[in-house]
Design a protein around this motif. Structure first.
Motif, PDB file in Angstrom:
ATOM      1  N   ASN A 232      50.509  93.955   7.740  1.00 27.70           N
ATOM      2  CA  ASN A 232      49.357  94.553   8.417  1.00 27.70           C
ATOM      3  C   ASN A 232      48.121  94.556   7.522  1.00 27.70           C
ATOM      4  O   ASN A 232      47.003  94.305   7.991  1.00 27.70           O
ATOM      5  N   VAL A 233      48.315  94.846   6.228  1.00 27.88           N
ATOM      6  CA  VAL A 233      47.197  94.828   5.281  1.00 27.88           C
ATOM      7  C   VAL A 233      46.612  93.414   5.198  1.00 27.88           C
ATOM      8  O   VAL A 233      45.386  93.232   5.179  1.00 27.88           O
ATOM      9  N   LEU A 234      47.482  92.415   5.168  1.00 31.13           N
ATOM     10  CA  LEU A 234      47.028  91.025   5.109  1.00 31.13           C
ATOM     11  C   LEU A 234      46.241  90.658   6.366  1.00 31.13           C
ATOM     12  O   LEU A 234      45.183  90.021   6.293  1.00 31.13           O
ATOM     13  N   ARG A 235      46.735  91.074   7.519  1.00 34.39           N
ATOM     14  CA  ARG A 235      46.044  90.776   8.771  1.00 34.39           C
ATOM     15  C   ARG A 235      44.674  91.462   8.830  1.00 34.39           C
ATOM     16  O   ARG A 235      43.694  90.873   9.298  1.00 34.39           O
ATOM     17  N   MET A 236      44.606  92.682   8.348  1.00 36.08           N
ATOM     18  CA  MET A 236      43.332  93.396   8.331  1.00 36.08           C
ATOM     19  C   MET A 236      42.357  92.741   7.353  1.00 36.08           C
ATOM     20  O   MET A 236      41.146  92.682   7.607  1.00 36.08           O
ATOM     21  N   TYR A 237      42.874  92.244   6.243  1.00 40.08           N
ATOM     22  CA  TYR A 237      42.041  91.534   5.268  1.00 40.08           C
ATOM     23  C   TYR A 237      41.434  90.281   5.911  1.00 40.08           C
ATOM     24  O   TYR A 237      40.231  90.016   5.778  1.00 40.08           O
ATOM     25  N   ILE A 238      42.262  89.521   6.631  1.00 43.50           N
ATOM     26  CA  ILE A 238      41.778  88.311   7.299  1.00 43.50           C
ATOM     27  C   ILE A 238      40.755  88.668   8.374  1.00 43.50           C
ATOM     28  O   ILE A 238      39.720  88.008   8.515  1.00 43.50           O
ATOM     29  N   LYS A 239      41.043  89.727   9.117  1.00 48.34           N
ATOM     30  CA  LYS A 239      40.120  90.164  10.170  1.00 48.34           C
ATOM     31  C   LYS A 239      38.764  90.542   9.578  1.00 48.34           C
ATOM     32  O   LYS A 239      37.711  90.216  10.137  1.00 48.34           O
ATOM     33  N   LYS A 240      38.791  91.216   8.429  1.00 49.98           N
ATOM     34  CA  LYS A 240      37.551  91.612   7.762  1.00 49.98           C
ATOM     35  C   LYS A 240      36.779  90.384   7.285  1.00 49.98           C
ATOM     36  O   LYS A 240      35.553  90.308   7.426  1.00 49.98           O
ATOM     37  N   LYS A 241      37.490  89.412   6.722  1.00 48.96           N
ATOM     38  CA  LYS A 241      36.851  88.171   6.276  1.00 48.96           C
ATOM     39  C   LYS A 241      36.220  87.437   7.456  1.00 48.96           C
ATOM     40  O   LYS A 241      35.103  86.923   7.369  1.00 48.96           O
ATOM     41  N   ALA A 242      36.959  87.392   8.574  1.00 49.38           N
ATOM     42  CA  ALA A 242      36.460  86.703   9.762  1.00 49.38           C
ATOM     43  C   ALA A 242      35.219  87.393  10.310  1.00 49.38           C
ATOM     44  O   ALA A 242      34.253  86.742  10.714  1.00 49.38           O
ATOM     45  N   SER A 243      35.234  88.722  10.308  1.00 49.10           N
ATOM     46  CA  SER A 243      34.094  89.491  10.803  1.00 49.10           C
ATOM     47  C   SER A 243      32.868  89.265   9.932  1.00 49.10           C
ATOM     48  O   SER A 243      31.754  89.093  10.426  1.00 49.10           O
ATOM     49  N   PHE A 244      33.085  89.241   8.617  1.00 52.00           N
ATOM     50  CA  PHE A 244      31.987  89.045   7.671  1.00 52.00           C
ATOM     51  C   PHE A 244      31.343  87.681   7.854  1.00 52.00           C
ATOM     52  O   PHE A 244      30.131  87.517   7.715  1.00 52.00           O
ATOM     53  N   ARG A 245      32.166  86.685   8.208  1.00 49.72           N
ATOM     54  CA  ARG A 245      31.662  85.322   8.364  1.00 49.72           C
ATOM     55  C   ARG A 245      31.424  84.951   9.822  1.00 49.72           C
ATOM     56  O   ARG A 245      31.206  83.789  10.152  1.00 49.72           O
ATOM     57  N   SER A 246      31.526  85.946  10.718  1.00 46.09           N
ATOM     58  CA  SER A 246      31.308  85.738  12.159  1.00 46.09           C
ATOM     59  C   SER A 246      32.227  84.660  12.711  1.00 46.09           C
ATOM     60  O   SER A 246      31.811  83.730  13.407  1.00 46.09           O
ATOM     61  N   LEU A 247      33.533  84.783  12.380  1.00 48.85           N
ATOM     62  CA  LEU A 247      34.540  83.827  12.829  1.00 48.85           C
ATOM     63  C   LEU A 247      35.581  84.543  13.673  1.00 48.85           C
ATOM     64  O   LEU A 247      35.786  85.750  13.537  1.00 48.85           O
ATOM     65  N   PRO A 248      36.299  83.799  14.539  1.00 44.34           N
ATOM     66  CA  PRO A 248      37.432  84.411  15.235  1.00 44.34           C
ATOM     67  C   PRO A 248      38.517  84.713  14.216  1.00 44.34           C
ATOM     68  O   PRO A 248      38.727  83.937  13.281  1.00 44.34           O
ATOM     69  N   ASN A 249      39.205  85.865  14.344  1.00 42.18           N
ATOM     70  CA  ASN A 249      40.201  86.193  13.320  1.00 42.18           C
ATOM     71  C   ASN A 249      41.459  85.357  13.447  1.00 42.18           C
ATOM     72  O   ASN A 249      42.261  85.284  12.529  1.00 42.18           O
ATOM     73  N   GLY A 250      41.649  84.699  14.594  1.00 43.28           N
ATOM     74  CA  GLY A 250      42.742  83.747  14.726  1.00 43.28           C
ATOM     75  C   GLY A 250      44.125  84.351  14.708  1.00 43.28           C
ATOM     76  O   GLY A 250      45.108  83.644  14.589  1.00 43.28           O
ATOM     77  N   LEU A 251      44.226  85.687  14.832  1.00 51.89           N
ATOM     78  CA  LEU A 251      45.525  86.331  14.728  1.00 51.89           C
ATOM     79  C   LEU A 251      45.782  87.242  15.912  1.00 51.89           C
ATOM     80  O   LEU A 251      44.868  87.840  16.466  1.00 51.89           O
ATOM     81  N   SER A 252      47.051  87.352  16.256  1.00 47.54           N
ATOM     82  CA  SER A 252      47.459  88.322  17.263  1.00 47.54           C
ATOM     83  C   SER A 252      47.813  89.604  16.533  1.00 47.54           C
ATOM     84  O   SER A 252      48.820  89.665  15.831  1.00 47.54           O
ATOM     85  N   MET A 253      46.959  90.597  16.645  1.00 47.49           N
ATOM     86  CA  MET A 253      47.158  91.828  15.883  1.00 47.49           C
ATOM     87  C   MET A 253      48.196  92.714  16.573  1.00 47.49           C
ATOM     88  O   MET A 253      48.331  92.683  17.775  1.00 47.49           O
TER      89      MET A 253
END
Length: 253
Positions: A232-253
Motif C-alpha cells: 500500500n505504501v508503494l502504491r501511494m508513493y506511485i500515486k503521489k509521483k503520478a499526481s506530481f507529474r500529472s500522469l495516470p497512476n496506472g494502478l488499481s488501488m
C-alpha cells in the motif's frame, strides 16, 4: 477485452516491454494462431493464449518479492548462456518476473512480481521513480564533477541525464564511496555517468527503489515477501509521483 501484452503481464509472463517483444517475435498463439499485432485484444474468458505450447492463465494471487541480487547474476527469467538468474533464488509456484534490471556485475535491490500494472509504472521513465545506488569509484570527485553529475551529464551518444542527487560517503587515497539518486533507468546509467566525468565504477549496489529498501535482506541472495502495508505504501508513493507529474497512476488501488 484487453490488449494481448497486458494479458501477458497479468499472467506474470514478463513486463509489458518484454511481452511486446515476445509478440513481435511470434512466440504467442491465440486460439492456435500466431499473433504479432501489438493492438490485438483477447477475452481471457473465451480465448486460449499459449506461450511455447503452454496455455496461460491470469494470476489470481499477486506476489511481490524483494531480492538482494548478488553480483554475477542475470536479471532475467532465464539465460540462454546458462548463467545463474535471479529466479534461482526464489522457489514459488506463481509465475513472476523481475521489474527492471540490474547489470550482471551490479548487486542490490530488485523487485519480482506478477503484477504487470505495477511493474509498468515502476519502470516507465515518465513517473520518475527514485532509485538510490552506492558506488565505489576510482579516485576522488572534484566539486566541478559533483556539480556536473547533479545538474545532468551528457553520456556517450549525446543523451543528457536528468538531475541527480550525489553524496560523498567516504574517500581514501585511491577511491571513493558515493551515493547517487537518479529518477531514470538508462542502460548502465550510473556507470556511464561516472565515466562521463572521468571515473571508473569498481562496484555498484542499488540500495532502494522508491520506499523499498534492503532492510531485512542485507545478505546477497536473501529475499522476502512485501507485507500488505508495504504494498500500500508503494502504491501511494506511485500515486503521489503520478499526481506530481500529472500522469495516470496506472494502478488499481
Amino acid at each position: 477485452m484487453i490488449r494481448l501484452q497486458k494479458f501477458l503481464q497479468e499472467c506474470g509472463v514478463a513486463s509489458r516491454r518484454k511481452s511486446e517483444k515476445m509478440i513481435r517475435e511470434g512466440m504467442i498463439k491465440v486460439n492456435g494462431e500466431i499473433i504479432q499485432e501489438m493492438g490485438y485484444k483477447v477475452d481471457p474468458q473465451k480465448n486460449i493464449v499459449e506461450l511455447n505450447g503452454k496455455e496461460l492463465k491470469v494470476n489470481q494471487r499477486k506476489v511481490y518479492i524483494l531480492l538482494n541480487k548478488p553480483r554475477y547474476v542475470i536479471t532475467s527469467v532465464k539465460d540462454e548462456r546458462g548463467r545463474k538468474t535471479v529466479m534461482e533464488f526464489i522457489k514459488i509456484k506463481e509465475r513472476i518476473f523481475p521489474v527492471g534490471r540490474l547489470d550482471y556485475d551490479t548487486e542490490g535491490l530488485i523487485l519480482l512480481t506478477n503484477d504487470g500494472e505495477l511493474a509498468h509504472t515502476l519502470t516507465h521513465p515518465s513517473y520518475g521513480i527514485d532509485k538510490v545506488y552506492e558506488a565505489e569509484i576510482e579516485g576522488q570527485l572534484s566539486e566541478s564533477e559533483i556539480k556536473r553529475l547533479k545538474e545532468g551529464v551528457e553520456l556517450k551518444g549525446g543523451y543528457k541525464t536528468a538531475k541527480a542527487s550525489v553524496r560523498i560517503i567516504k574517500t581514501s587515497e585511491n577511491s571513493s564511496r558515493v551515493e547517487v539518486k537518479i529518477t531514470e533507468g538508462k542502460k548502465r546509467q550510473v556507470k556511464r555517468m561516472f565515466k562521463a566525468v572521468g571515473h571508473t565504477v569498481k562496484t555498484l549496489k542499488r540500495q532502494s527503489i522508491g520506499p523499498l529498501t534492503l532492510k531485512g535482506i542485507e545478505h546477497p541472495g536473501a529475499h522476502r515477501f512485501l507485507s500488505e502495508k508495504e504494498i500500500n505504501v508503494l502504491r501511494m508513493y506511485i500515486k503521489k509521483k503520478a499526481s506530481f507529474r500529472s500522469l495516470p497512476n496506472g494502478l488499481s488501488m
